[in-house]
Design an enzyme around this catalytic site. Structure first.
Site, mmCIF file in Angstrom:
data_model
loop_
_atom_site.group_PDB
_atom_site.id
_atom_site.type_symbol
_atom_site.label_atom_id
_atom_site.label_comp_id
_atom_site.label_asym_id
_atom_site.label_seq_id
_atom_site.Cartn_x
_atom_site.Cartn_y
_atom_site.Cartn_z
ATOM 1 C CD GLU A 96 -3.114 -1.025 2.150
ATOM 2 O OE1 GLU A 96 -3.090 -0.112 3.001
ATOM 3 O OE2 GLU A 96 -3.958 -1.929 2.159
ATOM 4 C CG HIS A 152 -9.368 6.208 1.754
ATOM 5 N ND1 HIS A 152 -9.319 5.980 0.396
ATOM 6 C CD2 HIS A 152 -8.719 5.177 2.337
ATOM 7 C CE1 HIS A 152 -8.675 4.837 0.176
ATOM 8 N NE2 HIS A 152 -8.287 4.339 1.344
ATOM 9 N NE ARG A 177 -4.679 6.158 3.125
ATOM 10 C CZ ARG A 177 -5.131 5.202 3.925
ATOM 11 N NH1 ARG A 177 -5.760 5.510 5.041
ATOM 12 N NH2 ARG A 177 -4.940 3.944 3.641
ATOM 13 C CG HIS A 230 -10.163 6.629 5.821
ATOM 14 N ND1 HIS A 230 -11.098 5.634 5.633
ATOM 15 C CD2 HIS A 230 -8.960 6.003 5.970
ATOM 16 C CE1 HIS A 230 -10.488 4.450 5.662
ATOM 17 N NE2 HIS A 230 -9.200 4.646 5.889
ATOM 18 N NE ARG A 240 -4.971 5.579 9.843
ATOM 19 C CZ ARG A 240 -5.310 4.724 8.881
ATOM 20 N NH1 ARG A 240 -4.552 3.653 8.631
ATOM 21 N NH2 ARG A 240 -6.386 4.933 8.148
HETATM 22 C C1 SIN Z 1 -7.573 1.063 2.645
HETATM 23 O O1 SIN Z 1 -7.792 -0.135 2.535
HETATM 24 O O2 SIN Z 1 -7.284 1.793 1.704
HETATM 25 C C2 SIN Z 1 -7.679 1.680 3.987
HETATM 26 C C3 SIN Z 1 -6.607 1.197 4.841
HETATM 27 C C4 SIN Z 1 -6.340 2.186 5.913
HETATM 28 O O3 SIN Z 1 -7.102 3.101 6.138
HETATM 29 O O4 SIN Z 1 -5.289 2.066 6.527
#
Ligand code: SIN
Length: 504
Positions: free
Chosen positions: A116, A232, A278, A337, A372
């Site tokens: 990620e 998000h 993010r 988020h 985060r």
């Molecule tokens: C996601 O799956 O994109 C969210 C994961 C997160 O908020 O850490």
């Protein structure tokens, strides 16, 4: 007013992963767990898609995980807390697996790890593709329900805290079966989640409106970094609130962000493109939408026909909105988020007031800084939830004393909707002084009409700290102060003698 009972053990408010982890680790001490919604509902943990970040594969180490956490946090992560989180991460994942969480496995039987954004290597332990939150919570809920030391009371809505003259938190006030109930206890753990419900569109249950944060602040607890809210980037934009998520793991698999003209725009915003931090991706999408170009997540090539097996939750959400992600780009927009700020705690979940503990999203442990790192939230809930439960279990009740009730009035629905619209407009992905002033004026007006309701207290904490922070950093971006200054965390304590307090 109502009944008062005493619980000689740990009182936990909130039944997400943090609250349940605290409940299990407090054994053999008795636990009374209070939750407004039935178990496994009304908490963000059950909605998490990505998984849990932990250094579980060859070539990865807790040190590398901590370094990524610190880098994503844009200068405000507490390095000792990040090191602790990363060090205890692998054991936390194994513990949940032992409770029955069916993590995806490699052919050799290890934990399958996916990539990620802002992780330097694949590090996310997933469950059935994008089902991590639901599956982990089901395993933990089963364990809690079979644990004799835990009593669960669902349908108990937090309305207040009980506090003695020295500031010790000695219990809570809830509304249960329509009646107010005071419960005193030696230790209160607030695991009440975030503030998604303060914004126009959230990826979390909308009932999470910062009630625990607000009450802790009114009681005089130190609140950390309230201005840092994570949006998000890829909430699925099908006109729904809460908005379903298109997990970041899709970008980890190679899905591209495109605008309505089909241009992949991320490389123009950051060298890491789709895998940039993010906050950067959220601002880029916000800018594309504001410029009228629209934003879509195109997973046709990267995932395509495998969508139903690899990302069943995203697939179902898309289909329910009339989008088939195998053959169509997914319309996306940023949505609230996660709250990086919260009730300041140490490594044992201890807040600044005696008797009070916090864990999970309602806490501010210092591990998230200004932004985060993806999939560190379930991890934080598991690691620090356990620690808070252990510490709270060793508290003893002081002798009899007079208690005051700190209560917050309810906010009517129309006022809440006004607040949510104002928060999205003025304390969203992009902020400036004029907007934040306007927002604070709106909060003043709502407070004059409805009193110091929890959502208003929580919203004011966000807005005031955002106005005071005359720089841009992580999730807090000021168009009037786009540069970063020397990094400094925010710590706020509300003045004593608030209108919300009165003698009991
Ligand atoms: C996601 O799956 O994109 C969210 C994961 C997160 O908020 O850490």
């Amino acid at each position: 007013m109502g009944d008062r009972i005493h619980h000689d053990g740990v009182l936990i408010v909130g039944a997400g992963l943090a609250g349940l982890s605290a409940a299990l680790s407090a054994a053999p001490r008795k636990v009374l767990l209070l939750t407004g919604a039935p178990l496994n509902q009304g908490c963000s943990s059950a909605w998490a898609q990505g998984g849990m970040a932990a250094a579980l594969s060859d070539g990865d180490t807790p040190e590398l995980h901590a370094a990524d956490t610190i880098a994503a946090g844009a200068g405000l992560v507490d390095p000792a807390m990040a090191a602790l989180l990363a060090r205890e991460g692998p054991a936390a994942v194994r513990r949940l697996a032992e409770l029955g969480a069916p993590f995806d496995r490699t052919v050799e039987g290890g934990f399958a790890q996916s990539l990620e954004a802002a992780h330097s290597r694949p590090r996310i332990a997933r469950v059935k593709g994008d089902q991590a939150g639901r599956e982990i919570m089901e395993a933990v809920v089963r364990t809690v329900l079979s644990s004799r030391h835990v009593e669960v009371r669902a349908g108990a809505r937090l309305k207040g805290l009980l506090q003695d003259a020295e500031g010790r938190v000695c219990g809570v006030v809830v509304v249960h079966n329509g009646r107010p109930l005071e419960i005193t206890a030696p230790a209160v753990v607030l695991a009440t989640g975030g503030i998604g419900g303060l914004y126009g569109v959230t990826t979390t249950p909308a009932e999470l409106q910062g009630e625990g944060l607000a009450l802790a602040a009114l009681a005089g607890a130190v609140i950390g970094d309230p201005e840092f809210v994570q949006f998000h980037p890829t909430a699925i934009d099908i006109g729904r609130d809460p908005a379903p998520l298109a997990t970041e793991a899709l970008r980890g698999e190679g899905a591209k962000l495109i605008n309505a003209s089909g241009e992949a725009f991320m490389a123009g915003y950051h060298p890491d493109a789709e895998l940039a931090p993010r906050d950067v991706v959220a601002r880029a999408i916000h800018a594309e939408i504001a410029a009228g170009r629209g934003a879509f997540l195109d997973a046709r090539e990267a995932v395509g026909a495998h969508f139903p097996e690899e990302f069943p939750a995203v697939f179902a959400a898309c289909l329910s909105g009339g989008v088939d992600p195998r053959i169509q780009p997914i319309p996306v927009a940023p949505a609230c988020h996660y709250h990086m700020g919260g009730i300041v705690t140490d490594a044992h979940g201890t807040a600044s007031l005696p008797g009070l503990f916090a864990a999970g999203e309602s806490a501010s442990t210092g591990v998230h800084g200004a932004n985060r790192l993806a999939s560190n939230s379930l991890l934080e809930a598991a690691v620090f939830g356990v620690r808070a439960g252990v510490a709270a279990a060793s508290e003893t009740m002081p002798g009899p004393r007079a208690l005051r009730r700190l209560m917050t009035p309810d906010l009517p629905q129309d006022a809440l909707q006004t607040l949510r619209a104002a928060m999205s407009r003025d304390a969203g992905v992009v902020r400036d002084a004029a907007g934040l002033d306007r927002l604070l004026g709106q909060i003043d007006q709502l407070e004059a009409a409805h009193g110091r309701a929890g959502p208003l207290v929580a919203a004011r904490l966000v807005a005031s700290a955002a106005l005071d922070r005359r720089e841009s950093r992580g999730g807090h971006f000021r168009t009037d102060y786009p540069l970063s200054l020397a990094p400094q965390r925010t710590f706020v304590t509300l003045p004593e003698g608030t209108p919300a307090s009165r003698a009991a």
